[in-house]
Design a protein around this motif. Sequence first.
Motif, PDB file in Angstrom:
ATOM      1  N   PHE A  28      21.383   0.980  17.551  1.00 56.25           N
ATOM      2  CA  PHE A  28      22.220   1.767  17.118  1.00 56.25           C
ATOM      3  C   PHE A  28      22.813   2.556  18.625  1.00 56.25           C
ATOM      4  O   PHE A  28      24.050   2.834  18.627  1.00 56.25           O
ATOM      5  CB  PHE A  28      21.938   3.012  16.219  1.00 56.25           C
ATOM      6  N   ALA A  29      21.950   2.885  19.254  1.00 53.36           N
ATOM      7  CA  ALA A  29      22.271   3.758  20.491  1.00 53.36           C
ATOM      8  C   ALA A  29      22.996   2.823  21.390  1.00 53.36           C
ATOM      9  O   ALA A  29      23.946   3.231  22.202  1.00 53.36           O
ATOM     10  CB  ALA A  29      20.809   4.036  21.204  1.00 53.36           C
ATOM     11  N   ILE A  30      22.856   1.469  21.625  1.00 54.39           N
ATOM     12  CA  ILE A  30      23.565   0.588  22.430  1.00 54.39           C
ATOM     13  C   ILE A  30      24.853   0.467  22.088  1.00 54.39           C
ATOM     14  O   ILE A  30      25.753   0.440  22.626  1.00 54.39           O
ATOM     15  CB  ILE A  30      22.890  -0.730  22.530  1.00 54.39           C
ATOM     16  N   GLU A  31      25.141   0.506  20.659  1.00 58.77           N
ATOM     17  CA  GLU A  31      26.469   0.285  20.186  1.00 58.77           C
ATOM     18  C   GLU A  31      27.084   1.511  20.455  1.00 58.77           C
ATOM     19  O   GLU A  31      28.643   1.464  20.695  1.00 58.77           O
ATOM     20  CB  GLU A  31      26.370  -0.072  18.688  1.00 58.77           C
ATOM     21  N   ASN A  32      26.635   2.869  20.292  1.00 61.36           N
ATOM     22  CA  ASN A  32      27.539   3.995  20.618  1.00 61.36           C
ATOM     23  C   ASN A  32      27.719   4.175  22.140  1.00 61.36           C
ATOM     24  O   ASN A  32      28.917   4.513  22.450  1.00 61.36           O
ATOM     25  CB  ASN A  32      26.446   5.207  20.197  1.00 61.36           C
ATOM     26  N   ALA A  33      26.712   3.668  22.895  1.00 60.27           N
ATOM     27  CA  ALA A  33      26.832   3.659  24.439  1.00 60.27           C
ATOM     28  C   ALA A  33      28.056   2.642  24.668  1.00 60.27           C
ATOM     29  O   ALA A  33      28.978   3.153  25.691  1.00 60.27           O
ATOM     30  CB  ALA A  33      25.787   3.536  24.928  1.00 60.27           C
ATOM     31  N   ALA A  34      28.027   1.685  24.184  1.00 61.80           N
ATOM     32  CA  ALA A  34      29.102   0.513  24.302  1.00 61.80           C
ATOM     33  C   ALA A  34      30.343   0.973  24.166  1.00 61.80           C
ATOM     34  O   ALA A  34      31.379   0.634  24.891  1.00 61.80           O
ATOM     35  CB  ALA A  34      28.487  -0.696  23.709  1.00 61.80           C
ATOM     36  N   ARG A  35      30.716   1.700  22.938  1.00 63.36           N
ATOM     37  CA  ARG A  35      31.979   2.211  22.660  1.00 63.36           C
ATOM     38  C   ARG A  35      32.511   3.175  23.528  1.00 63.36           C
ATOM     39  O   ARG A  35      33.337   3.286  23.864  1.00 63.36           O
ATOM     40  CB  ARG A  35      31.821   2.908  21.161  1.00 63.36           C
ATOM     41  N   LEU A  79       0.836  -1.352  -0.118  1.00 66.90           N
ATOM     42  CA  LEU A  79      -0.136   0.024   0.039  1.00 66.90           C
ATOM     43  C   LEU A  79       0.873   1.236   0.156  1.00 66.90           C
ATOM     44  O   LEU A  79       0.251   2.493   0.109  1.00 66.90           O
ATOM     45  CB  LEU A  79      -1.042  -0.062   1.300  1.00 66.90           C
ATOM     46  N   GLY A  80       2.113   1.223  -0.098  1.00 64.06           N
ATOM     47  CA  GLY A  80       2.962   2.286  -0.292  1.00 64.06           C
ATOM     48  C   GLY A  80       3.721   2.303   0.959  1.00 64.06           C
ATOM     49  O   GLY A  80       4.541   3.650   1.061  1.00 64.06           O
ATOM     50  N   GLY A  81       3.927   1.493   1.811  1.00 71.65           N
ATOM     51  CA  GLY A  81       4.805   1.612   2.847  1.00 71.65           C
ATOM     52  C   GLY A  81       6.375   1.463   2.813  1.00 71.65           C
ATOM     53  O   GLY A  81       6.783   1.312   1.557  1.00 71.65           O
ATOM     54  N   SER A  82       6.936   2.017   3.714  1.00 72.18           N
ATOM     55  CA  SER A  82       8.462   1.991   3.607  1.00 72.18           C
ATOM     56  C   SER A  82       9.245   0.792   3.984  1.00 72.18           C
ATOM     57  O   SER A  82       8.874   0.110   4.929  1.00 72.18           O
ATOM     58  CB  SER A  82       9.149   3.283   4.265  1.00 72.18           C
ATOM     59  N   GLU A  83      10.181   0.354   3.205  1.00 71.66           N
ATOM     60  CA  GLU A  83      11.052  -0.705   3.196  1.00 71.66           C
ATOM     61  C   GLU A  83      11.807  -0.522   4.452  1.00 71.66           C
ATOM     62  O   GLU A  83      12.331   0.567   4.846  1.00 71.66           O
ATOM     63  CB  GLU A  83      12.159  -1.009   2.282  1.00 71.66           C
ATOM     64  N   GLY A  84      11.977  -1.414   5.476  1.00 70.78           N
ATOM     65  CA  GLY A  84      12.808  -1.172   6.677  1.00 70.78           C
ATOM     66  C   GLY A  84      12.055  -0.563   7.904  1.00 70.78           C
ATOM     67  O   GLY A  84      12.471  -0.391   8.928  1.00 70.78           O
ATOM     68  N   ARG A  85      10.730   0.026   7.569  1.00 75.66           N
ATOM     69  CA  ARG A  85       9.907   0.482   8.767  1.00 75.66           C
ATOM     70  C   ARG A  85       9.764  -0.347   9.787  1.00 75.66           C
ATOM     71  O   ARG A  85       9.684  -0.036  10.819  1.00 75.66           O
ATOM     72  CB  ARG A  85       8.755   0.933   8.062  1.00 75.66           C
ATOM     73  N   ASN A  86       9.236  -1.366   9.499  1.00 78.53           N
ATOM     74  CA  ASN A  86       9.149  -2.486  10.588  1.00 78.53           C
ATOM     75  C   ASN A  86      10.309  -2.873  11.498  1.00 78.53           C
ATOM     76  O   ASN A  86       9.999  -2.876  12.723  1.00 78.53           O
ATOM     77  CB  ASN A  86       8.761  -3.855   9.981  1.00 78.53           C
ATOM     78  N   GLU A  87      11.391  -2.715  11.220  1.00 79.63           N
ATOM     79  CA  GLU A  87      12.722  -2.780  11.888  1.00 79.63           C
ATOM     80  C   GLU A  87      13.210  -1.660  12.435  1.00 79.63           C
ATOM     81  O   GLU A  87      14.187  -1.558  13.232  1.00 79.63           O
ATOM     82  CB  GLU A  87      13.704  -3.747  11.213  1.00 79.63           C
ATOM     83  N   ALA A  88      12.889  -0.374  12.123  1.00 80.58           N
ATOM     84  CA  ALA A  88      13.475   0.983  12.367  1.00 80.58           C
ATOM     85  C   ALA A  88      13.448   1.056  13.909  1.00 80.58           C
ATOM     86  O   ALA A  88      14.611   1.517  14.350  1.00 80.58           O
ATOM     87  CB  ALA A  88      12.688   1.936  11.821  1.00 80.58           C
ATOM     88  N   THR A  89      12.508   0.711  14.698  1.00 84.06           N
ATOM     89  CA  THR A  89      12.425   1.236  16.277  1.00 84.06           C
ATOM     90  C   THR A  89      13.778   0.443  16.746  1.00 84.06           C
ATOM     91  O   THR A  89      14.720   0.692  17.527  1.00 84.06           O
ATOM     92  CB  THR A  89      11.342   0.941  16.830  1.00 84.06           C
ATOM     93  N   GLY A  90      13.610  -0.999  16.653  1.00 85.05           N
ATOM     94  CA  GLY A  90      14.562  -1.748  17.156  1.00 85.05           C
ATOM     95  C   GLY A  90      15.964  -1.777  16.854  1.00 85.05           C
ATOM     96  O   GLY A  90      17.043  -1.597  17.400  1.00 85.05           O
ATOM     97  N   ARG A  91      16.015  -1.363  15.418  1.00 85.08           N
ATOM     98  CA  ARG A  91      17.423  -0.829  14.903  1.00 85.08           C
ATOM     99  C   ARG A  91      17.931   0.274  15.283  1.00 85.08           C
ATOM    100  O   ARG A  91      19.178   0.300  16.034  1.00 85.08           O
ATOM    101  CB  ARG A  91      17.470  -0.965  13.398  1.00 85.08           C
ATOM    102  N   GLY A  92      17.237   1.369  15.707  1.00 87.21           N
ATOM    103  CA  GLY A  92      17.614   2.518  16.164  1.00 87.21           C
ATOM    104  C   GLY A  92      17.954   2.216  17.756  1.00 87.21           C
ATOM    105  O   GLY A  92      18.988   2.916  18.343  1.00 87.21           O
ATOM    106  N   CYS A  93      17.284   1.379  18.431  1.00 87.72           N
ATOM    107  CA  CYS A  93      17.785   1.067  19.793  1.00 87.72           C
ATOM    108  C   CYS A  93      19.052   0.524  19.788  1.00 87.72           C
ATOM    109  O   CYS A  93      19.876   0.828  20.688  1.00 87.72           O
ATOM    110  CB  CYS A  93      16.633   0.200  20.195  1.00 87.72           C
TER     111      CYS A  93
END
Length: 288
Positions: A214-221, A198-212
Amino acid sequence: MVLEQPPVIINLSPTITELEEEHDLFQVAVEQFLIAADVLGLDNDMRKILSHCQREVIVNFPVEMDDGSVEVFTGYRVQHNSGPGPTKGGIRYHQSVTLSEVKALAMWMTWKCAVVGLPYGGAKGGVQVNPKLLSQAELQNLTRRYTTEIQPFIGPNQDIPAPDVNTNPQIMAWLMDTYSMNVGYSVPGVTTGKPIVLGGSEGRNEATGRGCVFAIENAARIQGLDLAKSSTVVQGFGNPGSVAARLMAELGSAVVAVSDSRGGIYNPNGLDLDAVSAHKARTGTVVG
């Protein structure tokens, strides 16, 4: 297996904490804003404007249930500030949804859009309902009626809903279809988070978890934490939590425990996430 570093704990559960119950959540959001306003040196007029929500809509609407009875549900749609552009924010279905919570989330959406430079203001919506107690037909009836009630206040150039807690692409498809039927033509831009077809965006379903993650990787570094030598615990194994768990496992972190609203499971050697996801899809919970 002895893990050399402390576990990474990911909390993606929608449960309202005791602290939030004791304090008005919107007041907490305003207090946070005023702290940031001091840092930014905002003038008093701007503080007054941004400390209030521009529009707060409360709707009470009937829904026909499968047995022919009628139940009345309460829903909300709050637009915090449309100064930057159309407002934007998710719709959640949860039995504990309150106006104060929705107002706070709408305010936070304004800040999230501003931080990344998106030309949107913040909004949020919700319905007081436990969707796990509704059939698919009842859930569709509820979504379509709620959409009709808030339709005068949403639209691609006015306010754009999206999935949130206990809502998904199917809910957004019903919302888009109802809005489109009411105006007489297809309006795919009325919501994001739609099915791809219906015109949804690829990757939208994973976006929230992936963003989480990303934040963990930066905090861990910054903390000098080797994720491959750490374990992970995920509270809230819904869409964001399950995605975050899978991505943490791909980084080499053993996911030793996950939970949902019905309980949790633990394996010190790491969980088989494919098996856990299949079990939840089959039974509705990670427990068992």
